[in-house]
Design a protein around this motif. Structure first.
Motif, PDB file in Angstrom:
ATOM      1  N   GLN A 166      45.982 -74.424 -28.145  1.00 11.23           N
ATOM      2  CA  GLN A 166      45.315 -75.572 -28.638  1.00 11.23           C
ATOM      3  C   GLN A 166      44.779 -76.411 -27.512  1.00 11.23           C
ATOM      4  OE1 GLN A 166      47.377 -78.181 -30.966  1.00 11.23           O
ATOM      5  NE2 GLN A 166      45.683 -79.193 -31.856  1.00 11.23           N
ATOM      6  N   ILE A 167      45.696 -76.827 -26.629  1.00  8.28           N
ATOM      7  CA  ILE A 167      45.545 -77.561 -25.476  1.00  8.28           C
ATOM      8  C   ILE A 167      44.599 -77.080 -24.325  1.00  8.28           C
ATOM      9  CG2 ILE A 167      46.392 -79.061 -23.725  1.00  8.28           C
ATOM     10  CD1 ILE A 167      49.114 -79.324 -25.469  1.00  8.28           C
ATOM     11  N   TYR A 178      62.971 -75.137 -30.313  1.00  7.80           N
ATOM     12  CA  TYR A 178      61.868 -75.512 -29.608  1.00  7.80           C
ATOM     13  C   TYR A 178      62.389 -77.006 -28.628  1.00  7.80           C
ATOM     14  CZ  TYR A 178      57.301 -77.719 -28.726  1.00  7.80           C
ATOM     15  OH  TYR A 178      55.984 -78.523 -28.424  1.00  7.80           O
ATOM     16  N   LEU A 232      55.760 -72.923 -30.369  1.00 11.97           N
ATOM     17  CA  LEU A 232      55.913 -74.289 -31.016  1.00 11.97           C
ATOM     18  C   LEU A 232      57.065 -74.617 -32.099  1.00 11.97           C
ATOM     19  CD1 LEU A 232      53.701 -74.841 -28.964  1.00 11.97           C
ATOM     20  CD2 LEU A 232      52.368 -76.023 -30.824  1.00 11.97           C
ATOM     21  N   GLY A 235      49.426 -70.255 -20.587  1.00 10.94           N
ATOM     22  CA  GLY A 235      49.276 -70.551 -22.149  1.00 10.94           C
ATOM     23  C   GLY A 235      48.102 -71.152 -22.519  1.00 10.94           C
ATOM     24  N   LYS A 261      62.702 -77.290 -25.005  1.00 13.38           N
ATOM     25  CA  LYS A 261      62.154 -78.441 -23.898  1.00 13.38           C
ATOM     26  C   LYS A 261      62.936 -79.441 -23.277  1.00 13.38           C
ATOM     27  CE  LYS A 261      57.758 -77.368 -25.002  1.00 13.38           C
ATOM     28  NZ  LYS A 261      56.674 -77.033 -23.887  1.00 13.38           N
ATOM     29  N   LEU A 308      49.407 -83.187 -31.567  1.00 14.29           N
ATOM     30  CA  LEU A 308      48.117 -83.571 -30.890  1.00 14.29           C
ATOM     31  C   LEU A 308      47.134 -82.997 -32.134  1.00 14.29           C
ATOM     32  CD1 LEU A 308      48.706 -82.323 -27.408  1.00 14.29           C
ATOM     33  CD2 LEU A 308      48.014 -84.708 -28.119  1.00 14.29           C
ATOM     34  N   ASP A 336      52.192 -62.725 -19.098  1.00 11.15           N
ATOM     35  CA  ASP A 336      53.290 -63.146 -19.747  1.00 11.15           C
ATOM     36  C   ASP A 336      54.419 -63.729 -19.339  1.00 11.15           C
ATOM     37  OD1 ASP A 336      55.751 -62.921 -21.440  1.00 11.15           O
ATOM     38  OD2 ASP A 336      55.630 -60.728 -22.172  1.00 11.15           O
ATOM     39  N   VAL A 337      54.441 -64.756 -19.365  1.00 10.44           N
ATOM     40  CA  VAL A 337      55.447 -65.850 -18.725  1.00 10.44           C
ATOM     41  C   VAL A 337      56.990 -65.303 -18.775  1.00 10.44           C
ATOM     42  CG1 VAL A 337      54.178 -67.871 -18.403  1.00 10.44           C
ATOM     43  CG2 VAL A 337      55.899 -67.489 -20.309  1.00 10.44           C
ATOM     44  N   ALA A 393      54.128 -71.770 -24.623  1.00 11.30           N
ATOM     45  CA  ALA A 393      55.408 -71.813 -25.464  1.00 11.30           C
ATOM     46  C   ALA A 393      55.258 -71.337 -26.794  1.00 11.30           C
ATOM     47  CB  ALA A 393      55.413 -73.526 -25.516  1.00 11.30           C
ATOM     48  N   ARG A 435      47.553 -63.639 -24.722  1.00  7.12           N
ATOM     49  CA  ARG A 435      46.358 -62.955 -25.191  1.00  7.12           C
ATOM     50  C   ARG A 435      45.177 -62.894 -24.475  1.00  7.12           C
ATOM     51  NH1 ARG A 435      42.187 -65.502 -26.636  1.00  7.12           N
ATOM     52  NH2 ARG A 435      42.304 -67.826 -26.969  1.00  7.12           N
ATOM     53  N   PRO A 445      53.051 -86.541 -28.378  1.00  3.78           N
ATOM     54  CA  PRO A 445      53.306 -86.370 -29.819  1.00  3.78           C
ATOM     55  C   PRO A 445      52.342 -85.427 -30.481  1.00  3.78           C
ATOM     56  CG  PRO A 445      51.962 -88.392 -29.065  1.00  3.78           C
ATOM     57  CD  PRO A 445      52.066 -87.439 -27.947  1.00  3.78           C
ATOM     58  N   VAL A 461      60.201 -67.470 -24.450  1.00  4.98           N
ATOM     59  CA  VAL A 461      58.974 -67.964 -23.643  1.00  4.98           C
ATOM     60  C   VAL A 461      59.297 -69.286 -23.058  1.00  4.98           C
ATOM     61  CG1 VAL A 461      56.773 -68.534 -23.986  1.00  4.98           C
ATOM     62  CG2 VAL A 461      57.526 -66.523 -25.240  1.00  4.98           C
ATOM     63  N   SER A 482      53.141 -80.789 -36.791  1.00  7.54           N
ATOM     64  CA  SER A 482      52.307 -81.897 -37.181  1.00  7.54           C
ATOM     65  C   SER A 482      50.909 -81.312 -37.632  1.00  7.54           C
ATOM     66  CB  SER A 482      52.127 -82.662 -35.962  1.00  7.54           C
ATOM     67  OG  SER A 482      51.831 -81.577 -34.922  1.00  7.54           O
TER      68      SER A 482
END
Ligand SMILES: NC(=O)c1ccc[n+]([C@@H]2O[C@H](COP(=O)([O-])OP(=O)(O)OC[C@H]3O[C@@H](n4cnc5c(N)ncnc54)[C@H](O)[C@@H]3O)[C@@H](O)[C@H]2O)c1
Length: 324
Positions: A11-12, A142, A79, A7, A146, A172, A53-54, A77, A36, A170, A93, A183
């Motif tokens: 974003q991360i 989700y 989200l 992944g 987790k 991000l 692809d996990v 993941a 992707r 939290p 996923v 968020s």
């Protein structure tokens, strides 16, 4: 050091790759995988991108067996908000994908697997701030996946199969396109505040959840990946930074973007998810066990983030989102 990320295109991922390159004395060899395909901006020295692809067990095992990573950061993941729209894919996923990554890590003798959990593991009615060890009754698919991922990490570690660690993040915030989390309103106060001078948030003004600026987030992942096992009392730790109300974020944005207008029109599904999360996290154990400490508070983040958002928008980077 050989490092593999799943992944990695989210974003991360990109910020984490830069943090890992920045802090290592000798350049690591990094394989960055994602569903992707990467774009030209992703290409950099010491990093090889590969499609993975996990949910595909054989492909996951093959890439692990071929590269033989020392450390794996498992980021892939679906989200929270996207997961509620498509629970079947979220389960595939987040649940099956995590199982595949654990099994592939075991087979390839990975030295450490870093799991990215979330405040979404918690349900309503918990102490404020919320410590690590409380009943976990998540409100979303989700969160359910987790919790399961955390328990599997703990189990594989106790069996001596894979040394797993991780953090409960939290929300991000960074100057990049978020992946459909609840968020996201916080980032869009900055993005649309700069771009349009206004933003209609999908939550109430008094919504309060824990948030963290991305430089602290990626540092937390890097630091826990290096933490000696004998110092760790848990596999997965709360990490905290600040917990502003939505209207306090708006006030901080207004300091840097004078005249910005933030309004609030709660959207029931995402407001429900936000209300089910803790208002603040207690990260005492992370501080005690591996020396965790956030560096950015809300205004510190605002001062750093607003110029970055301006720069990205000036370059024409796509920071579009789904609730306009
Ligand atoms: N961003 C946050 O605020 C936040 C908060 C708590 C936890 N986390 C966790 O951190 C991790 C990374 O989050 P992010 O913000 O970068 O998310 P993101 O949605 O931006 O990125 C996730 C990446 O996973 C990829 N992906 C989706 N399905 C896949 C599949 N089948 N196989 C391989 N890759 C697939 C996506 O293409 C995407 O690039 C996730 O596990 C997430 O649950 C994030």
């Amino acid at each position: 050091m050989r490092i593999l990320l799943t992944g990695a295109g989210g974003q991360i991922g990109r910020d984490l790759i830069n943090e890992l390159l920045r802090r290592s004395k000798e350049p690591p060899s990094i394989v960055a995988t994602d569903l992707r395909t990467p774009d030209a901006a992703d290409e950099q020295e010491h990093v090889r991108w590969s499609r993975l692809d996990v949910t595909n067990e054989a492909a996951t095992r093959a890439i692990f067996a071929d590269f033989k990573p020392d450390i794996v950061f498992h980021l892939a993941a679906i989200l929270s908000a996207r997961g509620e729209k498509d629970p079947v894919t979220a389960y595939a996923v987040n649940q099956t994908g995590t199982w595949n990554v654990l099994e592939a890590s075991y087979a390839a003798r990975v030295k450490r697997l870093v799991f990215t959990s979330s405040i979404a593991v918690y349900g309503p009615g918990l102490p404020d701030p919320t410590p690590d060890a409380v009943p976990l009754q998540p409100a979303t698919i989700y969160g359910v996946t987790k919790v399961s991922g955390e328990l599997l990490c703990d189990y594989y570690t106790r069996r001596g199969w894979v040394d797993c660690v991780g953090v409960r993040f939290p929300g991000l915030i960074s100057a990049s396109l978020p992946g459909g989390g609840s968020s996201d309103y916080a980032l869009f106060m900055y993005v649309d505040g700069v771009r349009y001078g206004a933003y209609e948030a999908f939550c109430r003004a008094d919504t309060r959840i824990p948030l963290m600026y991305m430089p602290d987030g990626v540092r937390a992942l890097a630091e826990i990946s290096e933490a000696p096992r004998h110092k760790l009392r848990r596999c997965i730790y709360n990490v905290a930074a600040f917990s502003p109300r939505a209207d306090e974020i708006a006030a901080s944005v207004a300091r840097a973007v004078p005249g910005v207008r933030i309004t609030y029109v709660p959207e029931p599904v995402r407001q429900g998810i936000l209300d089910s999360w803790p208002k603040a996290l207690d990260d005492t154990m992370a501080r005690e066990d591996w020396g965790w400490k956030a560096r950015y508070d809300l205004d510190g983040m605002t001062d750093d983030l607003v110029p970055r958002v301006r720069e990205l928008l000036a370059r024409g980077v796509d920071l579009s989102h789904s609730n306009r």
